[in-house]
Design a protein around this motif. Structure first.
Motif, mmCIF file in Angstrom:
data_model
loop_
_atom_site.group_PDB
_atom_site.id
_atom_site.type_symbol
_atom_site.label_atom_id
_atom_site.label_comp_id
_atom_site.label_asym_id
_atom_site.label_seq_id
_atom_site.Cartn_x
_atom_site.Cartn_y
_atom_site.Cartn_z
ATOM 1 N N TRP A 147 9.516 7.194 2.037
ATOM 2 C CA TRP A 147 10.178 6.541 0.722
ATOM 3 C C TRP A 147 10.128 4.833 0.786
ATOM 4 N N LEU A 148 10.522 4.530 1.955
ATOM 5 C CA LEU A 148 10.790 2.998 2.021
ATOM 6 C C LEU A 148 9.391 2.346 1.861
ATOM 7 N N ASN A 149 8.383 2.844 2.472
ATOM 8 C CA ASN A 149 7.058 2.290 2.300
ATOM 9 C C ASN A 149 6.685 2.321 0.759
ATOM 10 N N GLY A 150 6.817 3.540 0.087
ATOM 11 C CA GLY A 150 6.402 3.677 -1.206
ATOM 12 C C GLY A 150 7.419 2.784 -2.117
ATOM 13 N N GLY A 151 8.563 2.725 -1.802
ATOM 14 C CA GLY A 151 9.298 1.871 -2.684
ATOM 15 C C GLY A 151 9.100 0.063 -2.421
ATOM 16 N N ALA A 152 8.709 -0.141 -1.404
ATOM 17 C CA ALA A 152 8.249 -1.488 -1.230
ATOM 18 C C ALA A 152 6.963 -1.730 -1.986
ATOM 19 N N LEU A 153 6.031 -0.810 -1.654
ATOM 20 C CA LEU A 153 4.618 -0.895 -2.390
ATOM 21 C C LEU A 153 4.914 -0.937 -3.896
ATOM 22 N N GLY A 154 5.774 -0.081 -4.494
ATOM 23 C CA GLY A 154 6.266 -0.028 -5.796
ATOM 24 C C GLY A 154 6.698 -1.287 -6.398
ATOM 25 N N LEU A 155 7.653 -1.842 -5.693
ATOM 26 C CA LEU A 155 8.047 -3.453 -6.125
ATOM 27 C C LEU A 155 7.049 -4.212 -6.178
ATOM 28 N N LEU A 156 6.272 -4.406 -5.046
ATOM 29 C CA LEU A 156 5.411 -5.293 -5.010
ATOM 30 C C LEU A 156 4.295 -5.120 -6.005
ATOM 31 N N TYR A 157 3.933 -4.128 -6.245
ATOM 32 C CA TYR A 157 2.971 -3.935 -7.414
ATOM 33 C C TYR A 157 3.330 -4.159 -8.627
ATOM 34 N N THR A 158 4.507 -3.637 -8.859
ATOM 35 C CA THR A 158 5.145 -3.945 -10.313
ATOM 36 C C THR A 158 5.582 -5.196 -10.601
ATOM 37 N N SER A 197 -0.649 -7.824 -2.749
ATOM 38 C CA SER A 197 0.191 -6.351 -2.802
ATOM 39 C C SER A 197 -0.985 -5.560 -2.679
ATOM 40 N N VAL A 198 -2.279 -5.624 -3.291
ATOM 41 C CA VAL A 198 -3.282 -4.608 -2.989
ATOM 42 C C VAL A 198 -3.769 -4.699 -1.716
ATOM 43 N N THR A 199 -3.661 -5.600 -0.878
ATOM 44 C CA THR A 199 -4.277 -5.889 0.375
ATOM 45 C C THR A 199 -3.138 -5.052 1.229
ATOM 46 N N ILE A 200 -2.088 -5.401 1.223
ATOM 47 C CA ILE A 200 -0.972 -4.474 2.056
ATOM 48 C C ILE A 200 -1.258 -3.001 1.567
ATOM 49 N N GLY A 201 -1.298 -2.679 0.393
ATOM 50 C CA GLY A 201 -1.503 -1.203 0.100
ATOM 51 C C GLY A 201 -2.653 -0.582 0.972
ATOM 52 N N VAL A 202 -3.718 -1.232 0.779
ATOM 53 C CA VAL A 202 -5.172 -0.925 1.324
ATOM 54 C C VAL A 202 -4.877 -0.691 2.808
ATOM 55 N N CYS A 203 -4.219 -1.747 3.294
ATOM 56 C CA CYS A 203 -3.914 -1.738 4.957
ATOM 57 C C CYS A 203 -3.129 -0.323 5.224
ATOM 58 N N TYR A 204 -2.119 -0.189 4.367
ATOM 59 C CA TYR A 204 -1.031 1.046 4.768
ATOM 60 C C TYR A 204 -1.829 2.271 4.622
ATOM 61 N N ALA A 205 -2.712 2.409 3.497
ATOM 62 C CA ALA A 205 -3.401 3.451 3.239
ATOM 63 C C ALA A 205 -4.595 3.977 4.276
ATOM 64 N N PHE A 206 -5.131 2.809 4.636
ATOM 65 C CA PHE A 206 -6.222 2.970 5.841
ATOM 66 C C PHE A 206 -5.514 3.240 7.075
ATOM 67 N N SER A 207 -4.392 2.714 7.347
ATOM 68 C CA SER A 207 -3.564 3.102 8.750
ATOM 69 C C SER A 207 -3.192 4.349 8.633
ATOM 70 N N CYS A 208 -2.724 5.063 7.473
ATOM 71 C CA CYS A 208 -2.264 6.481 7.486
ATOM 72 C C CYS A 208 -3.753 7.253 7.587
ATOM 73 N N LEU A 209 -4.676 6.925 6.869
ATOM 74 C CA LEU A 209 -5.889 7.598 7.137
ATOM 75 C C LEU A 209 -6.365 7.984 8.386
ATOM 76 N N VAL A 210 -6.315 6.852 9.222
ATOM 77 C CA VAL A 210 -6.661 6.699 10.661
ATOM 78 C C VAL A 210 -5.725 7.641 11.213
ATOM 79 N N CYS A 211 -4.463 7.570 11.071
ATOM 80 C CA CYS A 211 -3.753 8.676 11.902
ATOM 81 C C CYS A 211 -3.818 10.030 11.575
ATOM 82 N N ILE A 212 -4.045 10.285 10.361
ATOM 83 C CA ILE A 212 -4.441 11.438 9.907
ATOM 84 C C ILE A 212 -5.704 12.177 10.632
ATOM 85 N N VAL A 213 -6.845 11.537 10.500
ATOM 86 C CA VAL A 213 -8.057 11.734 11.223
ATOM 87 C C VAL A 213 -7.673 11.967 12.677
#
Length: 314
Positions: A147-158, A197-213
């Motif tokens: 939730w904190l990561n999502g909130g931080a991304l939401g604030l950054l993007y908005t 903001s987009v760079t941070i979001g992409v890094c976050y999503a990619f790191s999550c994808l790596v962990c999931i894989v």
């Protein structure tokens, strides 16, 4: 309109100019919305009421269902309302709120999906230490971190998007307020904040994808080493659909945000946005619960109790 302070409202893109197709869209989206709401609410209630479902897996599943319920509610009802009333407008503040909620919820969902993949890894690869590894405290921490990561991304993007100046047309080539579509309306030459903001979001999503894989690769390796063919087939049939849904969610989101922009509206942009904003809340309950015996058993008990109560009242 030369800057964002003069932008009173935006116009969302219609799915069609044809009256009949607009009504068809409203009916289709209404059915999808009702199905997603019903299934996610059922999962939330079952995982709260049934004490057999008070485990880490169902703790994350409950929060995933809540996120899905909120995510689809942030976009679809407004689209349905616009189709029914034949209006396209959304207020400036409404657009700000919608963008913030979509990014917050999508970012949080990625975190919860990552936590769920780790939970499955711990259950299959470290079964003897599962309860110690997936303690109540760790589950709460992982959920709060999502939730904190999502909130931080939401604030950054908005903040990054609406710090830009908007001028000219106010028609968004999308059925909800999204960063790529809004950037096409800006006349600001510098997009530094939103680029970061987009760079941070992409890094976050990619790191999550790596962990999931990594989690699912470890699961598949463990299953292939120690399980008979029947259990291998069951594990693959459960894990592969989950991995596909997660991958589609992340890949379509990446395509939407990283694809070079064009001035003309594209059906591809619309389909991509549907895949990462509407498809997950609709498919996740089916993917995660259709083959889950505990969920089906809990639902059967509830339905049996309701039916027994009705018979007794008669």
């Amino acid at each position: 309109m030369t800057n964002q302070t003069q932008m009173v409202e935006f116009l969302l893109m219609r799915f069609s100019e044809n009256w009949m197709l607009l009504r068809l869209h409203a009916v289709l989206f209404s059915l999808i919305y009702l199905e997603a709401m019903l299934m996610n609410l059922v999962i939330i209630l079952l995982t709260i009421l049934d004490h057999h479902l008070h485990m880490a897996m169902y703790f994350f599943l409950r929060h995933l269902s809540f996120l899905d319920l909120c995510l689809i509610s942030a976009t679809v009802p407004k689209s349905i309302l616009n189709s029914v009333t034949s209006t396209d407008s959304i207020s400036f503040l409404g657009c700000v709120l919608q963008l913030f909620l979509v990014v917050l919820l999508a970012g949080s969902e990625i975190g919860i999906l990552t936590a769920m993949s780790y939970d499955r890894y711990a259950a299959i690869c470290r079964p003897l230490h599962y309860e110690a590894v997936m303690s109540r405290g760790l589950c709460v921490q992982l959920m709060a971190l999502s939730w904190l990561n999502g909130g931080a991304l939401g604030l950054l993007y908005t903040a990054g998007t609406f710090s830009l100046n908007f001028c000219g047309f106010n028609e968004i080539h999308q059925f909800f307020c999204d960063v790529p579509a809004l950037l096409k309306l800006t006349c600001s030459k510098e997009h530094g904040i939103i680029s970061v903001s987009v760079t941070i979001g992409v890094c976050y999503a990619f790191s999550c994808l790596v962990c999931i894989v990594v989690s699912y690769v470890s699961i598949f390796s463990a299953v292939l080493r120690i399980s008979p063919r029947q259990r291998q087939s069951k594990a693959f049939s459960n894990c592969v659909p989950q991995l596909i849904v997660v991958t589609v969610f992340l890949v379509t989101g990446a395509v939407a945000y990283l694809k070079p922009g064009s001035d003309a509206p594209s059906i591809l942009d619309l389909l991509v946005s549907v895949f990462y904003s509407v498809a997950p809340p609709t498919l996740n309950p089916v993917i995660y619960c259709l083959r889950n015996k505990a969920i089906k058993s809990a639902l059967s008990k509830v339905l049996w109790n309701v039916r027994s109560s009705g018979v007794m009242k008669r």
